[in-house]
Design an enzyme around this catalytic site. Sequence first.
Site, PDB file in Angstrom:
ATOM      1  CE  LYS A   1      10.247   8.410  -1.342  1.00  0.00           C
ATOM      2  NZ  LYS A   1      10.172   7.980   0.028  1.00  0.00           N
TER       3      LYS A   1
ATOM      4  NE  ARG B   1      -7.177  -0.504   1.305  1.00  0.00           N
ATOM      5  CZ  ARG B   1      -7.050  -0.995   2.538  1.00  0.00           C
ATOM      6  NH1 ARG B   1      -7.518  -2.206   2.837  1.00  0.00           N
ATOM      7  NH2 ARG B   1      -6.432  -0.301   3.472  1.00  0.00           N
TER       8      ARG B   1
ATOM      9  CE  LYS C   1       9.991  12.653   1.267  1.00  0.00           C
ATOM     10  NZ  LYS C   1       9.715  11.743   2.344  1.00  0.00           N
TER      11      LYS C   1
ATOM     12  CE1 TYR D   1      -3.944  -2.133   0.737  1.00  0.00           C
ATOM     13  CE2 TYR D   1      -2.458  -3.259   2.250  1.00  0.00           C
ATOM     14  CZ  TYR D   1      -3.639  -3.217   1.537  1.00  0.00           C
ATOM     15  OH  TYR D   1      -4.512  -4.259   1.619  1.00  0.00           O
TER      16      TYR D   1
ATOM     17  CD  GLU E   1     -11.252  -5.041   5.219  1.00  0.00           C
ATOM     18  OE1 GLU E   1     -10.543  -4.639   6.135  1.00  0.00           O
ATOM     19  OE2 GLU E   1     -11.496  -4.370   4.195  1.00  0.00           O
TER      20      GLU E   1
ATOM     21  CB  ILE F   1       2.091  -1.378   5.808  1.00  0.00           C
ATOM     22  CG1 ILE F   1       2.756  -2.172   6.932  1.00  0.00           C
ATOM     23  CG2 ILE F   1       0.610  -1.683   5.674  1.00  0.00           C
ATOM     24  CD1 ILE F   1       2.211  -1.857   8.311  1.00  0.00           C
ATOM     25  CG  HIS F   2       8.155   0.337   6.004  1.00  0.00           C
ATOM     26  ND1 HIS F   2       9.468   0.064   5.663  1.00  0.00           N
ATOM     27  CD2 HIS F   2       8.150   1.607   6.510  1.00  0.00           C
ATOM     28  CE1 HIS F   2      10.226   1.113   5.966  1.00  0.00           C
ATOM     29  NE2 HIS F   2       9.444   2.073   6.474  1.00  0.00           N
TER      30      HIS F   2
ATOM     31  CG  ASP G   1     -11.151  -2.957   9.146  1.00  0.00           C
ATOM     32  OD1 ASP G   1     -11.662  -2.175   9.956  1.00  0.00           O
ATOM     33  OD2 ASP G   1     -10.441  -2.579   8.202  1.00  0.00           O
TER      34      ASP G   1
ATOM     35  CG  ASP H   1      -0.398 -40.477  -2.326  1.00  0.00           C
ATOM     36  OD1 ASP H   1       0.137 -39.352  -2.276  1.00  0.00           O
ATOM     37  OD2 ASP H   1      -1.227 -40.860  -1.488  1.00  0.00           O
TER      38      ASP H   1
HETATM   39  C1  LIG Z   1       3.588   3.083   8.501  1.00  0.00           C
HETATM   40  C2  LIG Z   1       4.117   4.309   7.789  1.00  0.00           C
HETATM   41  C3  LIG Z   1       3.259   5.509   8.159  1.00  0.00           C
HETATM   42  C4  LIG Z   1       5.556   4.575   8.241  1.00  0.00           C
HETATM   43  O1  LIG Z   1       6.054   5.626   7.427  1.00  0.00           O
HETATM   44  P1  LIG Z   1       7.384   6.386   7.756  1.00  0.00           P
HETATM   45  O2  LIG Z   1       7.650   7.411   6.712  1.00  0.00           O
HETATM   46  O3  LIG Z   1       7.327   6.849   9.185  1.00  0.00           O
HETATM   47  O4  LIG Z   1       8.467   5.219   7.668  1.00  0.00           O
HETATM   48  P2  LIG Z   1       9.989   5.330   7.464  1.00  0.00           P
HETATM   49  O5  LIG Z   1      10.595   4.054   7.942  1.00  0.00           O
HETATM   50  O6  LIG Z   1      10.541   6.578   8.062  1.00  0.00           O
HETATM   51  O7  LIG Z   1      10.137   5.415   5.884  1.00  0.00           O
HETATM   52  C5  LIG Z   1      11.363   5.142   5.230  1.00  0.00           C
HETATM   53  C6  LIG Z   1      11.212   5.455   3.771  1.00  0.00           C
HETATM   54  O8  LIG Z   1      10.272   4.565   3.201  1.00  0.00           O
HETATM   55  C7  LIG Z   1       9.211   5.292   2.583  1.00  0.00           C
HETATM   56  N1  LIG Z   1       7.961   4.564   2.806  1.00  0.00           N
HETATM   57  C8  LIG Z   1       7.403   4.226   3.975  1.00  0.00           C
HETATM   58  N2  LIG Z   1       6.272   3.567   3.779  1.00  0.00           N
HETATM   59  C9  LIG Z   1       6.092   3.482   2.446  1.00  0.00           C
HETATM   60  C10 LIG Z   1       5.090   2.902   1.648  1.00  0.00           C
HETATM   61  N3  LIG Z   1       4.021   2.292   2.185  1.00  0.00           N
HETATM   62  N4  LIG Z   1       5.218   2.965   0.328  1.00  0.00           N
HETATM   63  C11 LIG Z   1       6.274   3.589  -0.233  1.00  0.00           C
HETATM   64  N5  LIG Z   1       7.278   4.169   0.473  1.00  0.00           N
HETATM   65  C12 LIG Z   1       7.173   4.126   1.811  1.00  0.00           C
HETATM   66  C13 LIG Z   1       9.200   6.645   3.285  1.00  0.00           C
HETATM   67  O9  LIG Z   1       8.601   7.609   2.460  1.00  0.00           O
HETATM   68  C14 LIG Z   1      10.674   6.862   3.514  1.00  0.00           C
HETATM   69  O10 LIG Z   1      11.252   7.288   2.305  1.00  0.00           O
HETATM   70  P3  LIG Z   1      12.495   8.337   2.283  1.00  0.00           P
HETATM   71  O11 LIG Z   1      13.599   7.663   3.041  1.00  0.00           O
HETATM   72  O12 LIG Z   1      12.783   8.507   0.812  1.00  0.00           O
HETATM   73  O13 LIG Z   1      11.971   9.573   2.946  1.00  0.00           O
HETATM   74  C15 LIG Z   1       4.126   4.098   6.241  1.00  0.00           C
HETATM   75  O14 LIG Z   1       4.970   3.010   5.999  1.00  0.00           O
HETATM   76  C16 LIG Z   1       2.793   3.897   5.615  1.00  0.00           C
HETATM   77  O15 LIG Z   1       2.034   4.841   5.475  1.00  0.00           O
HETATM   78  N6  LIG Z   1       2.460   2.644   5.202  1.00  0.00           N
HETATM   79  C17 LIG Z   1       1.202   2.340   4.575  1.00  0.00           C
HETATM   80  C18 LIG Z   1       0.074   2.336   5.585  1.00  0.00           C
HETATM   81  C19 LIG Z   1      -1.220   1.930   4.951  1.00  0.00           C
HETATM   82  O16 LIG Z   1      -1.480   2.180   3.793  1.00  0.00           O
HETATM   83  N7  LIG Z   1      -2.083   1.270   5.737  1.00  0.00           N
HETATM   84  C20 LIG Z   1      -3.320   0.776   5.245  1.00  0.00           C
HETATM   85  C21 LIG Z   1      -3.181  -0.590   4.696  1.00  0.00           C
HETATM   86  S1  LIG Z   1      -3.286  -1.882   5.880  1.00  0.00           S
HETATM   87  C22 LIG Z   1      -4.958  -1.942   6.265  1.00  0.00           C
HETATM   88  O17 LIG Z   1      -5.699  -1.112   5.896  1.00  0.00           O
HETATM   89  C23 LIG Z   1      -5.430  -3.072   7.097  1.00  0.00           C
HETATM   90  C24 LIG Z   1      -6.482  -3.942   6.425  1.00  0.00           C
HETATM   91  C25 LIG Z   1      -5.911  -4.821   5.407  1.00  0.00           C
HETATM   92  O18 LIG Z   1      -7.499  -3.209   5.820  1.00  0.00           O
HETATM   93  C26 LIG Z   1      -7.081  -4.764   7.567  1.00  0.00           C
HETATM   94  O19 LIG Z   1      -6.384  -5.678   8.043  1.00  0.00           O
HETATM   95  O20 LIG Z   1      -8.219  -4.484   7.957  1.00  0.00           O
HETATM   96 MG   LIG Z   2      -9.257  -3.085   6.683  1.00  0.00          MG
END
Ligand SMILES: CC(C)(COP(=O)(O)OP(=O)(O)OC[C@H]1O[C@@H](n2cnc3c(N)ncnc32)[C@H](O)[C@@H]1OP(=O)(O)O)[C@@H](O)C(=O)NCCC(=O)NCCSC(=O)C[C@](C)(O)C(=O)O
Ligand SMILES: [Mg+2]
Length: 326
Positions: free
Chosen positions: A39, A89, A35, A28, A154, A256-257, A190, A305
Amino acid sequence: MRSAIRAFSTNVTKTDRKGFVPRRALLYVPGSSEKVLAKVPKIKVDSLVLELEDGCPLASKAQARTNIAAYLDDLPSKGDHACFELGVRVNSVSSGLLADDVKELSKAKHLPQVFLVPKVDDPDELAAIWDIFKTNYGAERIQNSKSRLIIYIESARALLDMPRLLATTLNLHKNAGFFKLDGVVFGSDDFCADLGMSRSNEGTETLYARQRFVTCCKAFSLQAIDSVYIDIKDLDGLRRQSIEGKAWGFDGKQCIHPTQIPVIQESFLPPPDKIEWAKALIDEYIKHENEQRNTVLTFRGSMVDRPVILQAMNIVQTVKYIQESQ
Ligand SMILES: CC(C)(COP(=O)(O)OP(=O)(O)OC[C@H]1O[C@@H](n2cnc3c(N)ncnc32)[C@H](O)[C@@H]1OP(=O)(O)O)[C@@H](O)C(=O)NCCC(=O)NCCSC(=O)C[C@](C)(O)C(=O)O
Ligand SMILES: [Mg+2]
């Protein structure tokens, strides 16, 4: 004798493998961050999902819609993407936000390769979802597109009603021309909230649900995508749960990461020793068949088998499809 293997292979999976999309990791990327969106073309993952639902705060939804629609509109200028599939999504129909999502997305010249629709709880909701897409994209544009559909299970109610939900969605494609259902995602977070469960990294509380979920997906020859592992720092736990899901029949896992991608993608590839075992077993089976002996044989000290041969073929086919599709 290869024909015997081919005959077996057609039984191995009923899935139409034409246009097979590997979805070992499904990442995701929140649509609200320009920003991070910049990427996207370089992110190497099987399935990359531009996120409008729970990964996007309510206050940023409008901005996220605009960003994603602009991204899709201008897709050719982004060049080749490193991901195998680019999806979106949207929000659930019950949130009341789906119509706004689809209205904005439909302004873009290009459709995503897959739409992911969360929280499908009731077969009646599917008619409402189809209606929203048809109203905004038009039936012809949908029918002429190659976009696929993934839905989310969910809630307790959805889990119990899965066979009806999957059959209704497949019939909407067959009878009305809606996007073809290709896979199903288990929304474990969820689901835990719906049941009042406390979620854990071990995931024992969702053991029954994940096993029922994967069984229902396979009964309809659909890809099964496993739970999200929210403890980003715990890559060992992620690997353990990924390997467990693969062993249970899941095809991939949500992500997610970026650091989770390689762990998941490696876990969903059979390990080299298993691939070697499967190829050697199939060779031995062909030799055995040539000699017209019984189809039960001993291989490396174990009884083999038909079901064991089928498992070996699944392993060889999975590797072949992933290699061919990338
Ligand atoms: C957790 C967060 C906030 C930490 O984000 P952060 O920026 O604090 O993390 P970071 O470790 O500092 O990031 C390092 C580098 O990775 C990049 N980065 C980091 N994450 C991503 C990503 N996903 N996609 C692309 N790039 C990413 C970030 O921009 C940064 O780049 P940089 O070094 O160039 O500045 C972040 O990773 C994030 O927003 N992840 C996605 C969260 C999401 O979409 N959640 C919803 C899906 S899960 C869900 O809904 C549940 C489900 C199914 O529905 C149910 O079980 O019910
Ligand atoms: Mg969900």
